[in-house]
Design a protein around this motif. Sequence first.
Motif, PDB file in Angstrom:
ATOM      1  N   ARG A   1      -9.852   6.697 -12.386  1.00  0.00           N
ATOM      2  CA  ARG A   1     -10.313   5.338 -12.046  1.00  0.00           C
ATOM      3  C   ARG A   1      -9.879   4.867 -10.951  1.00  0.00           C
ATOM      4  O   ARG A   1      -8.587   4.898 -10.532  1.00  0.00           O
ATOM      5  CB  ARG A   1     -10.251   4.703 -13.376  1.00  0.00           C
ATOM      6  CG  ARG A   1     -11.136   5.225 -14.725  1.00  0.00           C
ATOM      7  CD  ARG A   1     -11.234   4.542 -15.688  1.00  0.00           C
ATOM      8  NE  ARG A   1     -11.894   3.027 -15.463  1.00  0.00           N
ATOM      9  CZ  ARG A   1     -11.639   1.826 -16.383  1.00  0.00           C
ATOM     10  NH1 ARG A   1     -11.154   2.086 -17.273  1.00  0.00           N
ATOM     11  NH2 ARG A   1     -12.355   0.874 -15.957  1.00  0.00           N
ATOM     12  N   ARG A   2     -10.853   3.734 -10.520  1.00  0.00           N
ATOM     13  CA  ARG A   2     -10.259   2.848  -9.254  1.00  0.00           C
ATOM     14  C   ARG A   2     -10.501   1.568  -9.965  1.00  0.00           C
ATOM     15  O   ARG A   2     -11.729   1.189 -10.254  1.00  0.00           O
ATOM     16  CB  ARG A   2     -11.105   3.041  -8.082  1.00  0.00           C
ATOM     17  CG  ARG A   2     -10.922   4.482  -7.558  1.00  0.00           C
ATOM     18  CD  ARG A   2     -11.556   4.676  -6.301  1.00  0.00           C
ATOM     19  NE  ARG A   2     -11.272   5.970  -5.773  1.00  0.00           N
ATOM     20  CZ  ARG A   2     -11.550   6.325  -4.533  1.00  0.00           C
ATOM     21  NH1 ARG A   2     -12.410   5.746  -3.933  1.00  0.00           N
ATOM     22  NH2 ARG A   2     -11.336   7.543  -4.046  1.00  0.00           N
TER      23      ARG A   2
ATOM     24  N   VAL B   1       0.978  -1.322   0.047  1.00  0.00           N
ATOM     25  CA  VAL B   1       0.009  -0.074  -0.043  1.00  0.00           C
ATOM     26  C   VAL B   1       0.895   1.414   0.075  1.00  0.00           C
ATOM     27  O   VAL B   1       1.825   1.188   0.712  1.00  0.00           O
ATOM     28  CB  VAL B   1      -0.902   0.071   1.213  1.00  0.00           C
ATOM     29  CG1 VAL B   1      -1.517   1.282   1.217  1.00  0.00           C
ATOM     30  CG2 VAL B   1      -1.934  -1.332   1.189  1.00  0.00           C
ATOM     31  N   GLY B   2       0.598   2.426  -1.084  1.00  0.00           N
ATOM     32  CA  GLY B   2       1.335   3.491  -1.030  1.00  0.00           C
ATOM     33  C   GLY B   2       2.281   3.344  -1.963  1.00  0.00           C
ATOM     34  O   GLY B   2       2.665   4.516  -2.531  1.00  0.00           O
TER      35      GLY B   2
ATOM     36  N   ASN C   1      -5.785  -3.220  -5.180  1.00  0.00           N
ATOM     37  CA  ASN C   1      -6.710  -2.181  -5.619  1.00  0.00           C
ATOM     38  C   ASN C   1      -5.837  -0.867  -5.658  1.00  0.00           C
ATOM     39  O   ASN C   1      -4.976  -0.487  -5.036  1.00  0.00           O
ATOM     40  CB  ASN C   1      -7.842  -1.827  -4.607  1.00  0.00           C
ATOM     41  CG  ASN C   1      -8.576  -3.114  -4.473  1.00  0.00           C
ATOM     42  OD1 ASN C   1      -9.473  -3.384  -5.329  1.00  0.00           O
ATOM     43  ND2 ASN C   1      -8.662  -3.575  -3.149  1.00  0.00           N
ATOM     44  N   VAL C   2      -6.232  -0.128  -7.023  1.00  0.00           N
ATOM     45  CA  VAL C   2      -5.398   0.904  -7.432  1.00  0.00           C
ATOM     46  C   VAL C   2      -6.195   2.328  -7.696  1.00  0.00           C
ATOM     47  O   VAL C   2      -7.023   1.989  -8.328  1.00  0.00           O
ATOM     48  CB  VAL C   2      -4.451   0.589  -8.729  1.00  0.00           C
ATOM     49  CG1 VAL C   2      -3.646   1.927  -8.958  1.00  0.00           C
ATOM     50  CG2 VAL C   2      -3.602  -0.617  -8.366  1.00  0.00           C
ATOM     51  N   ASN C   3      -5.728   3.287  -6.908  1.00  0.00           N
ATOM     52  CA  ASN C   3      -6.483   4.599  -7.577  1.00  0.00           C
ATOM     53  C   ASN C   3      -5.476   4.993  -8.703  1.00  0.00           C
ATOM     54  O   ASN C   3      -4.400   5.487  -8.513  1.00  0.00           O
ATOM     55  CB  ASN C   3      -6.366   5.635  -6.527  1.00  0.00           C
ATOM     56  CG  ASN C   3      -7.467   5.369  -5.382  1.00  0.00           C
ATOM     57  OD1 ASN C   3      -8.095   4.487  -5.387  1.00  0.00           O
ATOM     58  ND2 ASN C   3      -7.484   6.089  -4.336  1.00  0.00           N
ATOM     59  N   TRP C   4      -6.084   5.058  -9.790  1.00  0.00           N
ATOM     60  CA  TRP C   4      -5.190   5.428 -11.090  1.00  0.00           C
ATOM     61  C   TRP C   4      -5.267   6.751 -11.523  1.00  0.00           C
ATOM     62  O   TRP C   4      -6.281   7.634 -10.894  1.00  0.00           O
ATOM     63  CB  TRP C   4      -5.726   4.570 -12.472  1.00  0.00           C
ATOM     64  CG  TRP C   4      -5.719   3.104 -12.317  1.00  0.00           C
ATOM     65  CD1 TRP C   4      -6.847   2.160 -11.775  1.00  0.00           C
ATOM     66  CD2 TRP C   4      -4.453   2.557 -12.394  1.00  0.00           C
ATOM     67  NE1 TRP C   4      -6.091   1.161 -11.912  1.00  0.00           N
ATOM     68  CE2 TRP C   4      -4.910   0.961 -12.231  1.00  0.00           C
ATOM     69  CE3 TRP C   4      -3.379   2.695 -12.896  1.00  0.00           C
ATOM     70  CZ2 TRP C   4      -4.038   0.229 -12.279  1.00  0.00           C
ATOM     71  CZ3 TRP C   4      -2.334   1.855 -12.898  1.00  0.00           C
ATOM     72  CH2 TRP C   4      -2.672   0.343 -12.742  1.00  0.00           C
TER      73      TRP C   4
ATOM     74  N   THR D   1      -1.698   4.487  -7.487  1.00  0.00           N
ATOM     75  CA  THR D   1      -1.224   4.256  -6.271  1.00  0.00           C
ATOM     76  C   THR D   1      -2.000   3.058  -5.671  1.00  0.00           C
ATOM     77  O   THR D   1      -3.242   3.177  -5.518  1.00  0.00           O
ATOM     78  CB  THR D   1      -1.307   5.602  -5.409  1.00  0.00           C
ATOM     79  OG1 THR D   1      -0.850   6.813  -6.076  1.00  0.00           O
ATOM     80  CG2 THR D   1      -0.866   5.312  -4.081  1.00  0.00           C
ATOM     81  N   ILE D   2      -1.151   2.288  -5.156  1.00  0.00           N
ATOM     82  CA  ILE D   2      -1.905   1.139  -4.373  1.00  0.00           C
ATOM     83  C   ILE D   2      -2.587   1.532  -3.064  1.00  0.00           C
ATOM     84  O   ILE D   2      -1.960   2.094  -2.276  1.00  0.00           O
ATOM     85  CB  ILE D   2      -0.815  -0.123  -4.035  1.00  0.00           C
ATOM     86  CG1 ILE D   2      -0.140  -0.577  -5.323  1.00  0.00           C
ATOM     87  CG2 ILE D   2      -1.495  -1.085  -3.328  1.00  0.00           C
ATOM     88  CD1 ILE D   2       1.015  -1.536  -5.122  1.00  0.00           C
TER      89      ILE D   2
END
Length: 64
Positions: free
Chosen positions: A49-50, A9-10, A42-45, A32-33
Motif C-alpha cells: 500500500r501507499r 526521503v529514503g 508519503n510512504v510506500n508500505w 519507506t518514505i
Amino acid sequence: MTDGGEVKVGKRVELIEMYDDPQAIEPGTKGTIVHIGGDVINVNWDNGRRLGLIMDVDKFKVIS
C-alpha cells in the motif's frame, strides 16, 4: 508524532498508530518514505500500500 531519528526521503519507518483513517495501515507495518510535503509523509508500505502519515497526528518511528 515520530519516535526516533530524522524524517527524510529514503528513511525506513515503522507505524505505531494511525488515527482517523477507515482503512488504516496495521501497527507494526514498515515502509519507506518516498516524499514529504506539508504535513504529510508519503510512504510506500511493505504490504504494497501507499498511504501518507500525518505529522503530529499519526505515530511512527524511524528505524533506519
